[in-house]
Design an enzyme around this catalytic site. Structure first.
Site, PDB file in Angstrom:
ATOM      1  N   ARG A 130       0.836  -1.189   0.000  1.00 44.39           N
ATOM      2  CA  ARG A 130       0.000   0.000   0.000  1.00 44.39           C
ATOM      3  C   ARG A 130       0.878   1.249   0.000  1.00 44.39           C
ATOM      4  O   ARG A 130       1.413   1.658   1.028  1.00 44.39           O
ATOM      5  CB  ARG A 130      -0.907   0.010   1.234  1.00 44.39           C
ATOM      6  CG  ARG A 130      -2.063   0.998   1.153  1.00 44.39           C
ATOM      7  CD  ARG A 130      -2.710   1.190   2.505  1.00 44.39           C
ATOM      8  NE  ARG A 130      -1.896   2.026   3.357  1.00 44.39           N
ATOM      9  CZ  ARG A 130      -1.822   1.923   4.683  1.00 44.39           C
ATOM     10  NH1 ARG A 130      -2.485   0.972   5.305  1.00 44.39           N
ATOM     11  NH2 ARG A 130      -1.066   2.741   5.385  1.00 44.39           N
ATOM     12  N   HIS A 154      -3.603   4.901   4.454  1.00 45.60           N
ATOM     13  CA  HIS A 154      -4.778   4.039   4.506  1.00 45.60           C
ATOM     14  C   HIS A 154      -6.017   4.776   4.021  1.00 45.60           C
ATOM     15  O   HIS A 154      -6.812   4.251   3.247  1.00 45.60           O
ATOM     16  CB  HIS A 154      -5.014   3.535   5.930  1.00 45.60           C
ATOM     17  CG  HIS A 154      -6.243   2.712   6.075  1.00 45.60           C
ATOM     18  ND1 HIS A 154      -7.438   3.217   6.561  1.00 45.60           N
ATOM     19  CD2 HIS A 154      -6.506   1.422   5.765  1.00 45.60           C
ATOM     20  CE1 HIS A 154      -8.350   2.283   6.560  1.00 45.60           C
ATOM     21  NE2 HIS A 154      -7.823   1.173   6.086  1.00 45.60           N
ATOM     22  N   TYR A 211       3.948   5.606  11.238  1.00 47.74           N
ATOM     23  CA  TYR A 211       4.290   4.227  11.594  1.00 47.74           C
ATOM     24  C   TYR A 211       5.159   3.528  10.552  1.00 47.74           C
ATOM     25  O   TYR A 211       5.473   2.348  10.698  1.00 47.74           O
ATOM     26  CB  TYR A 211       3.020   3.399  11.842  1.00 47.74           C
ATOM     27  CG  TYR A 211       1.988   3.449  10.733  1.00 47.74           C
ATOM     28  CD1 TYR A 211       2.079   2.611   9.619  1.00 47.74           C
ATOM     29  CD2 TYR A 211       0.910   4.330  10.804  1.00 47.74           C
ATOM     30  CE1 TYR A 211       1.135   2.649   8.605  1.00 47.74           C
ATOM     31  CE2 TYR A 211      -0.049   4.372   9.798  1.00 47.74           C
ATOM     32  CZ  TYR A 211       0.070   3.531   8.698  1.00 47.74           C
ATOM     33  OH  TYR A 211      -0.866   3.580   7.696  1.00 47.74           O
TER      34      TYR A 211
END
Length: 443
Positions: free
Chosen positions: A320, A324, A333
């Site tokens: 990805r 998100h 993160y």
């Protein structure tokens, strides 16, 4: 005497551990001692042997056709596709970043409430869509906009749903952006709760199995991420599908993250593909950044699903690249450099483009022309969508019941009364009312 007993016990323990820590004995799958009675017919063995993989001493392999430079790997077989079909796949993949760029920025400007991009997963989505038939049923999660683009949903329809305007025929402004649906294109409306579509897909496939007009012709495909596979609905859905039957492709986009949780913290086993055999499903792991590998895998999965009237599991390994959603900052993160490295090392667009160029099916000029055309078309659809009004207010009460129940009739009448009292005089209501088609007067 006691010490000798301890030594004997330790020696026996080491021998026993060695007997079941070695590779699987040859007679484990043979019926030397007969089979267990009942439905399992499991071969009986005298070896104490534990296993933790569906393939002993190795991990599940990943199917690939093109290397990262777009060259066909030695020994790989290209799926059947001609120039026009291959170009259409690539052009559809190119359209997704153009849409993502405009709609992501629209959310940042406050013009839409929410958005989720497809960055890095275009090959998985479009490659799988190309392997399906137009009448196959699709149950998506929220990164499957490419399926609709492939099926000809149209930019105006895509924008209408994201803006929730009067042209949003699917959700009529009542759903969050990117929660698409299209009855005509057999694309079931997306729901926000994670993994609800998985058991629903088992039901859709069972319906196809029971329909004499569609049996043997169409299948269902259910998209979900590896994070959704941690939900109970995943296991319920696979269990239902394995027992009830019906042509179904479970397509897992393993993009490495469930929002901020990396896949390494989601499961201890060998990915999602390792779970398929436990439910008796034919299973394959495929390189999700290799469009041709995804296309070939889903094509074969569809054949197996329809001919066997059963479910098949496909795990597409991808990454990805984007956040998100617009509610997420992935650099909190993961390192930004990690993302940049993935873009360069394993870019799905670059891989397919190089393959097309090697076949003489694509040029640098084609790239410039198509990108410019798509960018212009997307921006034109965006400008049109942001000027349109929201659907008529009476849609608040439509499409659930054939005949409105008493409680909704009361609510509708109350809304009418309040609009008549405040709608033309109180500024907050007056300005809000003007955002809707017919300014709410259709009530």
């Amino acid at each position: 005497m006691q010490r000798a007993t301890i030594r004997i016990a330790r020696t026996a323990s080491r021998t026993l551990r060695a007997s079941y820590q070695t590779s699987a004995p040859e007679n484990l799958t043979q019926s030397r001692h007969g089979n267990l009675p009942g439905s399992s017919q499991s071969p009986i063995t005298t070896q104490l042997h534990f296993f933790n993989s569906v393939l002993e001493e190795t991990r599940i392999p990943t199917f690939r056709v093109l290397d990262s430079g777009g060259k066909v790997i030695e020994g790989a077989h290209l799926p059947e596709l001609d120039r026009d079909f291959a170009r259409r796949i690539y052009e559809t993949m190119l359209m997704l970043p153009s849409l993502d760029n405009v709609l992501y920025n629209s959310q940042r400007q406050g013009k839409i409430s929410f958005y989720m991009t497809s960055y890095g997963e275009e090959a998985s989505v479009v490659g799988s869509a190309a392997a399906l038939e137009p009448e196959d049923e699709v149950l998506g999660q929220y990164r499957e906009m490419g399926v609709l683009v492939w099926r000809g949903f149209g930019l105006d329809n895509l924008m209408a749903q994201c803006f929730g305007n009067e042209l949003d025929e699917a959700t009529k402004g009542r759903q969050m952006p990117v929660h698409f649906g299209s009855t005509d294109l057999h694309f079931h409306t997306i729901s926000s709760p994670l993994a609800t579509q998985i058991p629903q897909a088992a039901g859709v496939a069972y319906a196809l199995k029971r329909d004499p007009n569609r049996r043997g012709k169409n299948c269902t495909i259910c998209y979900f991420g590896e994070g959704a596979a941690s939900e109970g609905d995943f296991h319920a859905g696979l269990s239902m599908a394995s027992v009830l039957g019906g042509p179904l492709i479970f397509f897992c986009r393993n993009n490495g993250f469930a929002i901020s949780t990396p896949s390494s913290e989601q499961y201890a086993g060998d990915g999602i593909a390792a779970r398929g055999p436990g439910y008796g499903l034919d299973t394959i792991r495929v390189d999700g950044n290799d469009t041709l590998a995804v296309y070939a895998a889903v094509k074969e999965a569809r054949r197996r699903a329809i001919e066997g009237n059963k479910a098949v599991l496909v795990e597409a390994m991808s990454y990805r690249v984007g956040h998100h959603s617009t509610s997420d900052d992935s650099f909190a993160y993961r390192a930004k450099q990690e993302v940049e490295d993935w873009k360069k090392i394993d870019n799905p667009h670059h891989r397919l483009r190089k393959f097309l160029e090697s076949k003489g099916w694509w040029t640098a000029e084609d790239e410039d022309v198509v990108r410019a055309q798509q960018k212009k078309a997307v921006f034109a659809a965006f400008q049109k969508a942001e000027k349109l009004k929201k659907p008529a207010l009476d849609n608040l009460f439509n499409d659930v019941y054939d005949k409105l129940p008493w409680n909704l009739i009361e609510q509708k009448n109350e809304l009418k009364r309040l609009l008549a009292k405040y709608g033309d005089d109180w500024e907050p209501w007056k300005s809000e009312r003007e955002k809707f088609k017919d300014s709410g007067r259709n009530l």
